[in-house]
Scaffold this active site. Structure first.
Site, PDB file in Angstrom:
ATOM      1  N   HIS A 268     -37.542  38.544 -52.433  1.00  0.00           N
ATOM      2  CA  HIS A 268     -36.896  39.095 -53.636  1.00  0.00           C
ATOM      3  C   HIS A 268     -37.614  40.411 -53.966  1.00  0.00           C
ATOM      4  O   HIS A 268     -37.684  41.302 -53.121  1.00  0.00           O
ATOM      5  CB  HIS A 268     -36.992  38.026 -54.735  1.00  0.00           C
ATOM      6  CG  HIS A 268     -36.157  38.254 -55.956  1.00  0.00           C
ATOM      7  ND1 HIS A 268     -35.252  39.256 -56.081  1.00  0.00           N
ATOM      8  CD2 HIS A 268     -36.106  37.565 -57.144  1.00  0.00           C
ATOM      9  CE1 HIS A 268     -34.672  39.201 -57.274  1.00  0.00           C
ATOM     10  NE2 HIS A 268     -35.179  38.180 -57.946  1.00  0.00           N
ATOM     11  N   HIS A 307     -28.824  41.606 -47.723  1.00  0.00           N
ATOM     12  CA  HIS A 307     -28.641  41.200 -49.117  1.00  0.00           C
ATOM     13  C   HIS A 307     -27.651  40.053 -49.170  1.00  0.00           C
ATOM     14  O   HIS A 307     -26.695  40.025 -48.394  1.00  0.00           O
ATOM     15  CB  HIS A 307     -28.120  42.381 -49.947  1.00  0.00           C
ATOM     16  CG  HIS A 307     -28.382  42.214 -51.398  1.00  0.00           C
ATOM     17  ND1 HIS A 307     -27.547  41.493 -52.203  1.00  0.00           N
ATOM     18  CD2 HIS A 307     -29.404  42.642 -52.172  1.00  0.00           C
ATOM     19  CE1 HIS A 307     -28.042  41.498 -53.427  1.00  0.00           C
ATOM     20  NE2 HIS A 307     -29.176  42.181 -53.433  1.00  0.00           N
ATOM     21  N   ASP A 363     -35.010  47.876 -51.992  1.00  0.00           N
ATOM     22  CA  ASP A 363     -36.452  47.891 -51.739  1.00  0.00           C
ATOM     23  C   ASP A 363     -36.848  48.774 -50.565  1.00  0.00           C
ATOM     24  O   ASP A 363     -38.037  49.025 -50.347  1.00  0.00           O
ATOM     25  CB  ASP A 363     -36.954  46.465 -51.486  1.00  0.00           C
ATOM     26  CG  ASP A 363     -36.850  45.620 -52.736  1.00  0.00           C
ATOM     27  OD1 ASP A 363     -37.225  46.120 -53.797  1.00  0.00           O
ATOM     28  OD2 ASP A 363     -36.384  44.476 -52.646  1.00  0.00           O
TER      29      ASP A 363
HETATM   30  N1  CMC Z   1     -33.740  41.265 -40.791  1.00  0.00           N
HETATM   31  C1  CMC Z   1     -33.233  40.619 -39.735  1.00  0.00           C
HETATM   32  N2  CMC Z   1     -32.257  39.703 -39.815  1.00  0.00           N
HETATM   33  C2  CMC Z   1     -31.792  39.424 -41.036  1.00  0.00           C
HETATM   34  C3  CMC Z   1     -32.265  40.073 -42.189  1.00  0.00           C
HETATM   35  C4  CMC Z   1     -33.279  41.025 -42.027  1.00  0.00           C
HETATM   36  N3  CMC Z   1     -33.769  41.663 -43.081  1.00  0.00           N
HETATM   37  N4  CMC Z   1     -31.622  39.599 -43.280  1.00  0.00           N
HETATM   38  C5  CMC Z   1     -30.751  38.683 -42.811  1.00  0.00           C
HETATM   39  N5  CMC Z   1     -30.864  38.580 -41.460  1.00  0.00           N
HETATM   40  C6  CMC Z   1     -30.037  37.739 -40.569  1.00  0.00           C
HETATM   41  C7  CMC Z   1     -30.407  36.273 -40.741  1.00  0.00           C
HETATM   42  O1  CMC Z   1     -31.425  35.906 -39.842  1.00  0.00           O
HETATM   43  C8  CMC Z   1     -29.080  35.636 -40.417  1.00  0.00           C
HETATM   44  O2  CMC Z   1     -28.895  35.674 -39.012  1.00  0.00           O
HETATM   45  P1  CMC Z   1     -28.151  34.445 -38.233  1.00  0.00           P
HETATM   46  O3  CMC Z   1     -26.761  34.438 -38.804  1.00  0.00           O
HETATM   47  O4  CMC Z   1     -28.249  34.804 -36.815  1.00  0.00           O
HETATM   48  O5  CMC Z   1     -28.923  33.211 -38.602  1.00  0.00           O
HETATM   49  C9  CMC Z   1     -28.049  36.569 -41.009  1.00  0.00           C
HETATM   50  O6  CMC Z   1     -28.685  37.846 -41.004  1.00  0.00           O
HETATM   51  C10 CMC Z   1     -27.625  36.202 -42.419  1.00  0.00           C
HETATM   52  O7  CMC Z   1     -28.785  36.220 -43.257  1.00  0.00           O
HETATM   53  P2  CMC Z   1     -29.137  35.128 -44.333  1.00  0.00           P
HETATM   54  O8  CMC Z   1     -30.607  34.827 -44.251  1.00  0.00           O
HETATM   55  O9  CMC Z   1     -28.175  33.987 -44.257  1.00  0.00           O
HETATM   56  O10 CMC Z   1     -28.827  35.947 -45.654  1.00  0.00           O
HETATM   57  P3  CMC Z   1     -29.244  35.528 -47.118  1.00  0.00           P
HETATM   58  O11 CMC Z   1     -28.149  35.972 -47.976  1.00  0.00           O
HETATM   59  O12 CMC Z   1     -29.634  34.100 -47.195  1.00  0.00           O
HETATM   60  O13 CMC Z   1     -30.580  36.377 -47.368  1.00  0.00           O
HETATM   61  C11 CMC Z   1     -32.042  38.133 -47.946  1.00  0.00           C
HETATM   62  C12 CMC Z   1     -30.619  37.571 -48.048  1.00  0.00           C
HETATM   63  C13 CMC Z   1     -32.158  39.374 -48.812  1.00  0.00           C
HETATM   64  C14 CMC Z   1     -33.053  37.082 -48.454  1.00  0.00           C
HETATM   65  C15 CMC Z   1     -32.328  38.484 -46.457  1.00  0.00           C
HETATM   66  O14 CMC Z   1     -31.425  39.466 -46.013  1.00  0.00           O
HETATM   67  C16 CMC Z   1     -33.763  38.938 -46.250  1.00  0.00           C
HETATM   68  O15 CMC Z   1     -34.653  38.104 -46.104  1.00  0.00           O
HETATM   69  N6  CMC Z   1     -34.027  40.292 -46.223  1.00  0.00           N
HETATM   70  C17 CMC Z   1     -35.369  40.799 -46.094  1.00  0.00           C
HETATM   71  C18 CMC Z   1     -36.108  40.704 -47.433  1.00  0.00           C
HETATM   72  C19 CMC Z   1     -35.586  41.726 -48.425  1.00  0.00           C
HETATM   73  O16 CMC Z   1     -35.441  42.900 -48.133  1.00  0.00           O
HETATM   74  N7  CMC Z   1     -35.369  41.253 -49.656  1.00  0.00           N
HETATM   75  C20 CMC Z   1     -34.921  42.114 -50.773  1.00  0.00           C
HETATM   76  C21 CMC Z   1     -33.531  41.802 -51.190  1.00  0.00           C
HETATM   77  S1  CMC Z   1     -32.793  43.013 -52.270  1.00  0.00           S
HETATM   78  C22 CMC Z   1     -33.719  43.086 -53.722  1.00  0.00           C
HETATM   79  C23 CMC Z   1     -34.036  41.790 -54.364  1.00  0.00           C
HETATM   80  O17 CMC Z   1     -33.288  40.827 -54.362  1.00  0.00           O
HETATM   81  O18 CMC Z   1     -35.096  41.737 -54.979  1.00  0.00           O
END
Ligand code: CMC
Length: 436
Positions: A268, A307, A363
């Site tokens: 987050h 996201h 971020d």
């Molecule tokens: N790098 C590589 N792969 C990713 C990433 C990433 N940053 N984000 C998602 N994926 C992949 C994930 O592994 C999954 O792949 P598969 O379908 O093969 O299993 C697919 O994309 C869908 O991702 P998800 O984990 O189901 O997506 P989510 O909605 O549960 O997670 C998230 C959203 C923001 C937690 C995630 O994208 C993430 O961990 N990003 C990196 C951390 C980050 O930058 N967080 C800040 C978010 S924005 C500001 C805030 O909220 O504070």
């Protein structure tokens, strides 16, 4: 003729139910009537991580994740970031309308004259270890305000709620600055009421022995824009915590401290700190392809990418990138910018990221600006928490006034054992460490 209903047949009982569809949703409680016999509790919906569940009605923030649209109270974020100050946007988010000049003057006065911390709060902060991370310091001090303002417990009284909201918004920069200076070993700087919200924050962060602090106007405006961009983001993880804790009628300081705890996590608000660490780890543009390969092989995530809601460019990231260039005009350019831009370019052309619709989020570039301004990465999430407090409080206020809301309490699918026979302690097998 098309009807706004959903017809469901329960094949266990052959019974058919017609459920109303309102605002593109069906009510989870309507499924409870689908029972498989007298003893059955009724059908529940299973939705880990709330992937497809609306938990409230809200008129604060609108996001269209597929089109990359973000609006506060109907105003596009791009317009607000260009034309407003942070406290003006805070007023809009909290009260639903942009203030008149007179209303804004009053609002700024009300906030400015509450920026001072009670001396006991200052002493409380002085008790932290000399090298404490500023984010847990901030979280704990937000909760500690509950001891200074016990009147905050009366969450039913609208005037009392407003007073506590003003206090918390006013004191966030003071607590944040103190956590920063404590970590550096510098003495606390008292607020200066001649300065605006962000200038005063900069004063409390960076004033040394000069009689009057003068903020660089480009940096002060950049910080103000960053605060506007971070002020609210509808039902994100920390806001959901704010609402959940608030639903038990805990006071707003405790609820906001809980929300800030959620924000500190690297998935987050803690992601901005991790982006800088990742860029350090990559080290050079030449190393980017290898790093991306590692991510695609399942070793970690590209921090600052992806996201839950945006499946297109995060509109905040675009504004931040532009603001970064303005900041680098008055500071030294952050040497990591080149790596960040190349990483973005390569990732946006890579099939893995394209297929999953992973774009840079808020971020990705914010940390580069903060670092160029002189902040250590440990401070980045604190800088997110200051403006997001406005969003948490607006959402809390909406929750308290919503007659449909009750204490938040999800259901579960129980997967454990039942009706086991008790074994006296002397007869239990000894086999090492407990399993997690
Ligand atoms: N790098 C590589 N792969 C990713 C990433 C990433 N940053 N984000 C998602 N994926 C992949 C994930 O592994 C999954 O792949 P598969 O379908 O093969 O299993 C697919 O994309 C869908 O991702 P998800 O984990 O189901 O997506 P989510 O909605 O549960 O997670 C998230 C959203 C923001 C937690 C995630 O994208 C993430 O961990 N990003 C990196 C951390 C980050 O930058 N967080 C800040 C978010 S924005 C500001 C805030 O909220 O504070």
């Amino acid at each position: 003729m098309a009807q706004n209903t959903l017809t469901v047949t329960d094949n266990r009982t052959d019974r058919t139910f017609t459920l109303p569809i309102e605002d593109g949703t069906v009510r989870a409680m309507d499924f409870r009537q689908m029972r498989n016999g007298e003893e059955d509790f009724g059908l529940m919906l299973y939705d880990p991580a709330f992937m497809n569940t609306a938990s409230c009605r809200s008129s604060i923030t609108y996001i269209d994740g597929d089109r990359g649209i973000l609006e506060y109270r109907g105003y596009p974020i791009e317009v607000l970031a260009e034309k407003c100050t942070f406290l003006e946007v805070a007023y809009l988010i909290l009260f639903g309308e942009l203030p008149s000049a007179q209303q804004l003057d009053r609002w700024v006065y009300e906030i400015t004259h509450r920026t001072m911390l009670n001396e006991t709060t200052k002493k409380f902060m002085e008790g932290f270890r000399y090298d404490s991370h500023p984010m847990p310091m901030l979280v704990s001090t937000m909760a500690a305000l509950s001891t200074v303002y016990p009147d905050a417990r009366d969450v039913r009284d609208p005037q009392n709620r407003l007073l506590q909201m003003k206090r918390l918004i006013a004191k966030m920069p003071s607590m944040a600055a103190m956590s920063y200076r404590h970590n550096l070993g510098f003495p606390y700087v008292y607020p200066d009421n001649d300065l605006n919200y962000t200038e005063n924050f900069m004063n409390m962060l960076w004033k040394m022995v000069e009689p009057k602090y003068a903020a660089n106007p480009v940096l002060a405006r950049a910080l103000d824009i960053l605060f506007i961009l971070h002020a609210d983001h509808e039902q994100n993880c920390s806001t959901n915590v704010m609402r959940s804790v608030g639903s038990a009628q805990a006071d707003p300081y405790l609820a906001a401290a809980s929300a800030a705890s959620a924000l500190s996590g690297p998935l987050h608000g803690g992601a901005n700190e991790q982006v800088i660490r990742m860029l350090d780890e990559i080290g050079s543009t030449a190393a980017i392809p290898d790093y991306i390969r590692k991510i695609k092989d399942g070793h970690g995530k590209l921090m600052g990418f992806g996201h839950r809601v945006y499946k297109n460019h995060d509109p905040r990231a675009k504004i931040i990138k532009r603001t970064a260039m303005e900041v680098f005009g008055v500071t030294r350019q952050n040497p990591k910018l080149e790596i960040a831009m190349e990483l973005e370019r390569i990732a946006l052309e890579d099939e893995y990221f394209v297929k999953r619709k992973l774009y840079p989020n808020v971020d990705f570039y914010s940390g580069l600006i903060y670092q160029a301004m002189g902040f250590k990465p440990e401070m980045f999430t604190v800088l997110f928490a200051i403006p997001r407090t406005v969003g948490w409080l607006a959402q809390w206020q909406e929750l308290v006034q919503d007659t449909e809301q009750k204490i938040a309490r999800p259901r579960q699918i129980y997967t454990g054992q039942r009706k086991r026979s008790f074994v006296p302690i002397a007869e239990r097998a000894v086999d090492g460490e407990p399993k997690l």
